[in-house]
Design an enzyme around this catalytic site. Structure first.
Site, short mmCIF file in Angstrom:
data_model
loop_
_atom_site.label_atom_id
_atom_site.label_comp_id
_atom_site.label_asym_id
_atom_site.label_seq_id
_atom_site.Cartn_x
_atom_site.Cartn_y
_atom_site.Cartn_z
N ASN A 138 0.91 -1.03 0.07
CA ASN A 138 -0.05 0.06 -0.09
C ASN A 138 0.90 1.48 -0.06
O ASN A 138 0.70 2.40 -0.83
CB ASN A 138 -1.00 0.15 1.22
CG ASN A 138 -2.02 -0.82 1.23
OD1 ASN A 138 -2.39 -1.51 0.20
ND2 ASN A 138 -2.68 -1.22 2.48
N ARG A 171 -10.29 -4.36 -14.37
CA ARG A 171 -9.03 -5.20 -13.95
C ARG A 171 -9.31 -6.61 -14.08
O ARG A 171 -10.62 -7.08 -13.45
CB ARG A 171 -8.60 -4.82 -12.44
CG ARG A 171 -8.45 -3.53 -11.97
CD ARG A 171 -7.91 -3.28 -10.71
NE ARG A 171 -7.71 -2.16 -10.27
CZ ARG A 171 -6.70 -1.13 -10.34
NH1 ARG A 171 -5.54 -1.67 -11.06
NH2 ARG A 171 -6.75 0.04 -9.93
N ARG A 227 -5.24 2.04 -12.93
CA ARG A 227 -3.75 2.31 -12.14
C ARG A 227 -3.12 0.98 -12.04
O ARG A 227 -3.67 0.11 -11.35
CB ARG A 227 -3.89 3.24 -11.03
CG ARG A 227 -2.74 3.50 -10.20
CD ARG A 227 -1.91 4.67 -10.94
NE ARG A 227 -2.74 5.91 -10.62
CZ ARG A 227 -2.32 6.92 -11.00
NH1 ARG A 227 -1.34 7.41 -11.72
NH2 ARG A 227 -3.30 8.14 -10.67
N HIS A 257 -14.94 3.16 -14.84
CA HIS A 257 -14.91 2.52 -13.78
C HIS A 257 -16.19 1.60 -13.14
O HIS A 257 -15.92 0.85 -12.49
CB HIS A 257 -14.60 3.59 -12.44
CG HIS A 257 -13.98 2.83 -11.23
ND1 HIS A 257 -14.92 2.87 -10.19
CD2 HIS A 257 -13.11 2.23 -11.05
CE1 HIS A 257 -14.31 2.21 -9.08
NE2 HIS A 257 -12.95 1.76 -9.59
N TYR A 283 -12.02 -9.85 -1.90
CA TYR A 283 -12.63 -8.71 -1.60
C TYR A 283 -14.03 -8.96 -1.53
O TYR A 283 -14.56 -9.81 -2.22
CB TYR A 283 -12.47 -7.73 -2.97
CG TYR A 283 -11.16 -6.81 -3.38
CD1 TYR A 283 -10.02 -7.38 -2.81
CD2 TYR A 283 -10.97 -6.17 -4.41
CE1 TYR A 283 -8.98 -6.89 -3.27
CE2 TYR A 283 -10.00 -5.47 -4.71
CZ TYR A 283 -8.58 -5.81 -4.19
OH TYR A 283 -7.50 -5.52 -4.48
N ARG A 292 -14.25 2.06 4.57
CA ARG A 292 -12.81 1.37 5.01
C ARG A 292 -11.44 2.13 4.75
O ARG A 292 -10.55 1.84 5.69
CB ARG A 292 -12.75 0.26 3.55
CG ARG A 292 -11.50 -0.80 3.82
CD ARG A 292 -11.12 -1.52 2.65
NE ARG A 292 -10.28 -0.52 1.76
CZ ARG A 292 -10.56 -0.67 0.52
NH1 ARG A 292 -11.69 -1.21 -0.09
NH2 ARG A 292 -9.87 0.07 -0.44
N HIS A 349 -15.17 -3.97 0.06
CA HIS A 349 -14.96 -3.20 -1.28
C HIS A 349 -16.38 -2.58 -1.91
O HIS A 349 -16.51 -1.83 -2.72
CB HIS A 349 -14.28 -4.10 -2.22
CG HIS A 349 -13.97 -3.31 -3.55
ND1 HIS A 349 -14.67 -3.33 -4.81
CD2 HIS A 349 -12.94 -2.61 -3.72
CE1 HIS A 349 -13.80 -2.71 -5.49
NE2 HIS A 349 -12.79 -2.13 -5.03
#
Length: 698
Positions: free
Chosen positions: A53, A386, A416, A446, A479, A575, A603
């Site tokens: 992270n 992704r 990203r 997204h 997730y 979160r 998530h």
């Protein structure tokens, strides 16, 4: 001058800075590593997540603040009252403190591992039999993969990769050596990424031994540099982090794939933003490296421990010790929805909700595989942000195309750190003649949507998927996310409008059901909050419940403050980043907020409004950040099925009742655990039991 100062102070009292809030989130990850009730190997995994992270934070957020400083701006208006220069200093000191804490935690874990007969040894602790094994392992596996660069007398310093760790080698040369003019000479060894960072050594009785690859290389330094004559040799770890911003080529002759590909390659030459070094390195060697790399005081220079790239602890070997890991739980089926029969037949009758990882992601794969084979299916449209490294989603889409379906894929090449993977899949799908859309200029796509069109009785019937998470079977194991399967033709018609917008994006579509960014989400949420304010004033049932990854948009925070001042009770499970400060009299006393960090990464995004007793529930791909509201294509979907709506409301209450892994957001901002007199409730474990009970009832 005074007015500006007061404004900045007010901003600090009104909003918590986004970057510092993110660092507090990562501190919660570190708390998991420090939790002695967790299995030991899982605690190491959390240390790896903490480190990973931090790498991404410096590549993106720190780099952004640094660019503000270099542009000669303060950035106070959107940095929560901090100047960019001041913020860089606070970040660096915070990270130094967190890194020191992480080293202490690692030392504690290693002590406990030794009590379990697991020893992580360094090059000074190797036995003769282990030395023989290591020497053979080095020659066979490590040496061929290793990159060693002599840097003592080179004119141009090599470009260090920001995803790699290096051993900086210092040799004090012998008088007998005439290879170099200088008394001190230097080399860099890049730690190979193709070899597991942790090497398991042969067991000795009940004892298990692991050596970190760095120390294995240290043990073999004489083997590497035996052509030189030196008095002493030492090796210290260094690591560099670079600005990860993509600089998109404006060459009109290049395809978008080519532009992103070139941009990703250029990222490796981005400006350095963080330099981490082993604090035991001698000052002369450290200064040599800083001078050669052009590291200056605007970069974050962080003294660290002996090892960097501790993100590799995410893949610490399991050592055949399931007792030191989380107990494995099998993902459950959705009640009433079999993977054996036709999903389309069942979805035509009613909506279904998948809550991963508690329930199996195989329903999404099955949905696409069935669509690929079904002669009635004419087209498939899907958004991809992704994908898994080996993606069954992509395979199903290719299969559908080979079976004559019209397949359209909106793939986001600027996701990203997944740009290279998405480029690879884009080229693969393109080679199969699948229609690719590369989004909307100036906007990231997204949203997570899929639409299947099926010919039934000479009429086109649509089936849709809307999700809070990516269509990625790997992350679906880690997730928590919601995925809605629906044949509601009104909703599916509007999903189709979203895909129309991708192709003809100068036409802004209108929606009656979906809430779509960038055109409608902000205004729609404001209106929903205003309705709760009006209901409260009218004495009607009111309330707002939000579940988010991040909340950082100041205007949205102000709207929530307004609702709080009107007496609307607001509960939030956030979160990560939370720039809203709850519990402040006259501003946010009616707002409570918690964060849950545990076995899984929380998530989902949920928006729940009491609405005078007729509760409105939305699942969404959007967080309440400026980028999600104004600069991305996002979709929030209303839940109309009463059973699913009730399920989501019950899920929220399970999360809200957590008094084991929940931390409370407050003015103190100290990541205090929520503790009360209720029986211990660990929401992620209780959630699994909730779905297990649903199966038993059915």
């Amino acid at each position: 001058m005074t007015g500006k100062t007061d404004t900045n102070k007010n901003n600090r009292n009104r909003y918590y800075n986004r970057e510092l809030s993110w660092l507090q989130f990562n501190a919660r990850v570190l708390q998991e590593a420090n939790d002695e009730k967790l299995p030991l190997i899982e605690r190491l995994r959390f240390l790896g997540i903490f480190s990973n992270n931090l790498d991404e934070f410096f590549k993106v957020r720190y780099a952004t603040i640094k660019r503000i400083v270099e542009a000669g701006k303060t950035g106070k208006s959107f940095l929560g009252g901090y100047s960019a220069k001041e913020l860089l200093e606070v970040i660096t000191q915070t990270v130094i403190d967190q890194q020191a804490q992480s080293l202490e935690i690692l030392s504690k874990i290693q002590t406990k591992l030794r009590k379990e007969n697991i020893f992580i040894i360094n090059e000074t602790e190797i036995s003769p039999s282990q030395s023989k094994f290591i020497s053979e392992y080095f020659v066979r596996y490590v040496s061929p993969a290793m990159m060693t660069i002599m840097i003592g007398e080179v004119d141009e310093f090599p470009n260090l990769r920001d995803d790699a760790a290096y051993l900086a080698v210092t040799m004090v040369m012998s008088k007998e050596d005439d290879t170099f003019e200088a008394k001190h000479n230097y080399a860099l060894i890049e730690i190979p990424r193709t070899i597991n960072r942790f090497v398991e050594l042969p067991k000795e009785g009940d004892n298990q031994y692991v050596i970190i690859l760095d120390d294995l290389i240290r043990h073999c330094l004489n083997n590497i540099f035996n052509i030189f004559k030196y008095e002493t040799i030492s090796a210290h770890m260094i690591k560099i982090t670079r600005d990860a911003e993509l600089d998109i080529d404006s060459d009109l002759s290049r395809s978008f794939i080519e532009k992103i590909s070139k941009s990703v390659k250029n990222r490796s030459a981005g400006d350095p933003v963080r330099f981490v070094y082993d604090k035991s390195i001698d000052k002369k060697s450290l200064q040599f490296l800083l001078d050669k790399m052009g590291i200056d005081k605007t970069d974050s220079i962080i003294p660290g421990g002996r090892y960097h790239n501790r993100r590799d602890y995410m893949n610490f070997p399991r050592l055949g010790r399931p007792d030191l890991q989380y107990e494995k739980t099998e993902p459950l089926p959705i009640p009433g929805l079999s993977l054996q029969g036709s999903l389309f037949d069942k979805i035509a009758e009613k909506d279904y909700l998948l809550h991963a990882p508690y329930q199996t992601f195989m329903y999404v794969i099955k949905f696409l595989r069935e669509a690929a084979l079904d002669p009635k299916v004419k087209s498939i449209k899907i958004t991809i942000y992704r994908l898994a490294e080996v993606s069954h989603i992509a395979s199903s889409l290719i299969n559908a195309k080979k079976n004559g379906k019209d397949v359209t894929v909106q793939i986001e090449l600027q996701a990203r750190f997944d740009e290279e993977a998405n480029i690879k899949y884009a080229e693969l799908l393109q080679s199969e003649d699948i229609k690719l859309i590369f989004g909307v200029k100036g906007l990231k796509v997204h949203c997570k949507t899929c639409l299947v069109e099926r010919l039934e009785n000479n009429k086109t019937v649509r089936y849709g998927i809307l999700s809070t998470g990516n269509f990625n079977e790997s992350t679906a194991k880690l997730y928590t996310d919601y995925t809605l399967f629906t044949a509601n033709q009104k909703i599916c018609k509007e999903i189709n409008k979203v895909f129309d917008f991708f192709e003809v994006n100068y036409q802004v579509k209108k929606y009656r059901h979906l809430i779509v960014s960038p055109h409608y989400t902000r205004k729609a949420l404001y209106n929903l909050i205003d309705t709760e304010i009006k209901n409260k004033k009218a004495g009607l049932p009111s309330g707002i419940k939000l579940k988010l990854n991040s909340l950082s948009d100041y205007a949205m925070i102000d709207k929530l403050y307004e609702a709080s001042r009107a007496g609307v009770k607001i509960k939030m499970i956030v979160r990560g980043i939370c720039c809203l400060i709850p519990g402040v009299k006259g501003m946010s006393e009616n707002i409570e907020a918690i964060s849950i960090v545990g076995k899984y990464l929380e998530h989902p995004r949920l928006f729940i409004f009491e609405n005078a007793g007729d509760t409105k529930v939305y699942i969404s791909s959007a967080d309440l950040m400026g980028r999600n509201l104004d600069n991305r294509v996002e979709v929030s979907c209303p839940i109309y099925d009463p059973d699913i709506k009730n399920e989501i409301l019950e899920n929220f209450e399970i999360g809200w009742s957590d008094n084991v892994k929940a931390r409370v957001f407050s003015v103190k901002n100290d990541n205090a655990y929520r503790r009360n007199d209720n029986p211990p409730i660990r929401s992620q474990f209780k959630m699994y039991n909730y779905y297990l009970n649903k199966l038993e009832v059915n």
